[in-house]
Design a protein around this motif. Sequence first.
Motif, short mmCIF file in Angstrom:
data_model
loop_
_atom_site.label_atom_id
_atom_site.label_comp_id
_atom_site.label_asym_id
_atom_site.label_seq_id
_atom_site.Cartn_x
_atom_site.Cartn_y
_atom_site.Cartn_z
N SER A 1 50.11 12.40 42.42
CA SER A 1 49.88 14.25 41.74
C SER A 1 49.44 14.19 40.43
N ASP A 2 49.74 15.37 40.25
CA ASP A 2 49.84 16.06 39.03
C ASP A 2 50.18 16.59 37.77
N THR A 3 50.80 16.84 38.58
CA THR A 3 52.63 17.43 37.34
C THR A 3 53.80 16.43 38.08
N LEU A 4 55.08 16.27 37.02
CA LEU A 4 56.01 15.64 36.70
C LEU A 4 57.00 16.38 36.32
N LYS A 5 58.13 15.82 36.67
CA LYS A 5 59.43 16.83 36.68
C LYS A 5 59.76 15.85 35.66
N VAL A 6 60.07 16.13 34.15
CA VAL A 6 60.98 14.79 33.09
C VAL A 6 62.32 15.31 33.01
N ARG A 7 63.16 14.10 32.32
CA ARG A 7 64.03 14.77 32.24
C ARG A 7 65.02 14.06 31.09
N PHE A 8 64.97 14.55 29.71
CA PHE A 8 65.76 14.21 28.48
C PHE A 8 66.80 13.90 28.29
N SER A 9 67.02 12.31 28.18
CA SER A 9 68.64 12.20 29.00
C SER A 9 69.40 12.12 27.65
N GLY B 1 76.59 17.81 26.24
CA GLY B 1 76.88 17.12 25.38
C GLY B 1 76.69 17.76 24.05
N LEU B 2 75.57 18.77 24.52
CA LEU B 2 74.84 19.32 23.63
C LEU B 2 75.67 20.36 22.37
N ALA B 3 76.71 20.32 22.96
CA ALA B 3 76.97 22.17 21.99
C ALA B 3 77.89 21.66 21.13
N ILE C 1 63.07 11.94 21.21
CA ILE C 1 62.95 10.91 22.53
C ILE C 1 62.35 9.73 22.49
N ARG C 2 62.82 8.72 22.92
CA ARG C 2 61.64 7.48 22.81
C ARG C 2 61.21 7.65 23.56
N PRO C 3 59.91 7.32 24.08
CA PRO C 3 59.65 7.15 26.03
C PRO C 3 60.41 6.42 27.16
N GLU C 4 61.21 5.74 26.10
CA GLU C 4 61.31 4.93 27.50
C GLU C 4 63.02 5.90 27.81
N HIS C 5 62.97 7.33 27.60
CA HIS C 5 64.44 7.48 27.38
C HIS C 5 64.26 8.97 28.62
N VAL C 6 62.49 9.33 28.69
CA VAL C 6 61.67 10.77 29.19
C VAL C 6 62.64 9.89 30.32
N THR C 7 62.55 10.12 31.61
CA THR C 7 63.25 9.30 32.86
C THR C 7 62.57 10.77 34.13
N VAL C 8 62.36 10.24 35.05
CA VAL C 8 62.11 11.59 36.05
C VAL C 8 62.88 11.09 37.24
N ASP C 9 64.09 10.65 36.75
CA ASP C 9 65.68 10.80 37.72
C ASP C 9 65.63 12.46 38.19
N VAL C 10 66.40 12.64 39.27
CA VAL C 10 66.60 13.85 39.45
C VAL C 10 68.04 14.12 39.21
N GLU C 11 69.01 13.24 38.44
CA GLU C 11 70.47 13.09 38.62
C GLU C 11 70.83 12.62 37.02
N GLY C 12 71.78 13.13 36.31
CA GLY C 12 72.02 13.16 34.23
C GLY C 12 72.12 14.22 33.80
N GLU C 13 72.01 13.98 33.13
CA GLU C 13 72.57 14.88 31.78
C GLU C 13 71.14 14.93 30.93
N GLY C 14 71.25 16.28 30.70
CA GLY C 14 69.56 16.52 30.13
C GLY C 14 69.33 17.81 30.64
N PRO C 15 68.49 18.24 29.35
CA PRO C 15 66.92 19.31 29.93
C PRO C 15 66.62 18.38 30.97
N THR C 16 65.48 19.18 31.45
CA THR C 16 64.71 18.64 32.33
C THR C 16 63.07 19.88 32.14
N VAL C 17 62.15 19.21 32.38
CA VAL C 17 60.66 20.36 32.11
C VAL C 17 59.53 19.64 32.71
N ARG C 18 59.00 20.39 33.15
CA ARG C 18 57.77 20.32 34.01
C ARG C 18 56.10 20.41 33.37
#
Lengths: 381, 313
Positions: free
Chosen positions: A350-358, A281-283, A292-309
């Motif tokens: 936990s103290d870490t989180l993997k988040v996805r930018f929608s 989608g970013l191509a 990215i607005r706070p509500e669009h940073v998710t912890v969803d496993v699936e979906g489009e967008g980069p993930t960050v730990r």
Amino acid sequence: MQSLRVDNVRKNFGTTKVLRGISLDISKTEFVALLGPSGCGKTTLLRIIAGLERQDAGSVDIAGRCVDDLGPAERDIALVFQSYALYPHLTVAQNIAVPLVMRRLSAVQRLPGLSRLSGYARTQRRDIARDVAQIAESMEIGHLLDRKPGQLSGGQKQRVAVARALVRKPSILLMDEPLSNLDAKLRVQMRQEIVGMHRRHGATTVYVTHDQTEAMTMADRIAVILNGELQQIGTPAEIYKQPASIDVAEFVGSPKINILPCTLNTHGLTLLGTAHAGTAGLAGASAAFIGIRPEHVTVDVEGEGPTVRCKIASLEYLGSEALIQARVGDSGEEICLRTDIDVFERAKQSDTLKVRFSARNMLLFGQDRRRIDWSAAQGTA
Amino acid sequence: MPLGEEYPETREGNDVRLTGMLSFEKRRERVAWLFAGPATLLLIATLILPSLTIFIFALTDWQFGQSAVRFVGLANFVEYFSDPQSRQTLINTLVYVAVTVTGSVVLSLSVAVLIESLPFGRTFFRAVYFLPVVSTFVAMATVWELILHPTMGLLNISLRFVGLAGYDWLHDRSTVMPTLCLIGIWEMLGFNMVLFLAGLKAIPRDYYEAAEIDGASSAWSRFWTVTWPLLGPTTLFVVVISAIRAFRVFESVAVLTRGDPGGASDVLLYSIYKEGFGFLRIGYASAITVIFLLTLLVLTLVQVRFADKKVHY
């Protein structure tokens, strides 16, 4: 139909440039909020429209008529002051009547007791009393007409000030931070009342505020003014979803939007030092920052967008939702997430989180801090 | 078990503290009186006793230096009101108060509004108008003598220049009171102006802008919509202060006319001075003082009663 046109208005106070060329078009019955931090020039713009201040350059048209050389009284506007400016020695009824008395009666006819002698003055006084009663009824202050402003609560004063402004049926109603003197609860209530009043009376309204919630909830369109410049004008949704620049994006929305430096070009996206291959989608787009607005940073496993730990820095519980502040890797960049309570409960463990930018909701900004229209960028790819 | 045993001891401890507190209350009261004492004594010695003495003197025929003092009841008052010359002093004083208060209030308000509207030079004009207030009148009286002198006075020379006959302003029965009134206005103008300036500064600019938007486009209509009503409290204060000051007119009479010609410019305070310090009739002078104080009191009460309801909001 056009009701107010501001064309390239400039104003300096000494060497300080307060307004650097502002242009606005407002159509009839529209409710427009001038939104900006204090000192951005929004009140100066309002005062120029009202005729209380004279612009250095540019012009103002009201209802298709250039008003640059007209005084405030001849501009057919009304202004609700931040302090309400209700005359303390007059009753509520007399306060509301002032604009009508000033216009419908001559200086001689205004003399006290004259209506006993002159039939004309008597008729006018009767009409004025009728109009005052009518507007007071519609603002639900009919029972207060004999009181003095000193005996009113903040919300009642506010209503009287609006009634005094509307009684003459001006072409434009100007409001200068009218809710800032009220307590939080009353402010919410008055917000709805002013919107309702606007719907009933249909007066073209220019509303100055520094409070984005007021602007978002009340206005048909918002004009964001930063540093004496009109950054963007659009519906609340446009301002929120498609901000023209990083500055607008950061000013509107709470908590603040996450802005992260990135490199995005035909080779792909590099964010926070990590390359994200195949970011669908970013191509084809290129950008220097993503937003990215706070509500669009998710912890969803699936979906489009980069993930960050990232590492959790702090947690804020807000009842219906929660805010998480997290630090990404070693870069020291902090991001904010708005999540539901389930995620919050899990994050506490936990103290870490993997988040996805929608990806769908990611905003792209160029080096010049302007937003890049992403679909257009996609189109050229 | 130890817990229960401990209670009585604690209660005893509380009782001790309670009695300690009671005596503390008493001590506090004593200390309060100690602090208020000196001020109370001073108040009695310097304000209440002298006033009382005046009221008592007013009922006697005491003359300074006389050993025998007779209680004469209201004879002094009867004498005062049956003597046309004395009655004239009261009338003169009331006329003086009415004219100077009206004149100085109207003029000082106009001056204050004009000065406030000046684009520059405000400090200069404020200082100029305030000059008579800081300079003592006795010194400035020389200047008035020079202006009002029948032959060499500036005023008469100017009048002659335009072909008008002058007057002997201070020695003519018909002109002496108007002249003194004018001097009185001149004297009070500066002080009243400063009070009005302060009042004007306290009016928020929002009101003027609201009035302008409401349709009061001329300065005149803005004055009547905003300035005048909002200056109400200031105006009341200025009127009361001016009236009290005008009532105590003394210096100009003592220095310029001495009540002449033939009592035409005699005023209350000057006649007190004359009777008390000139003829040493302390009893009679005290009676006039009582009349003076009572008139002042009534005047002030009436003003405040009438005006207070109208000016405060």
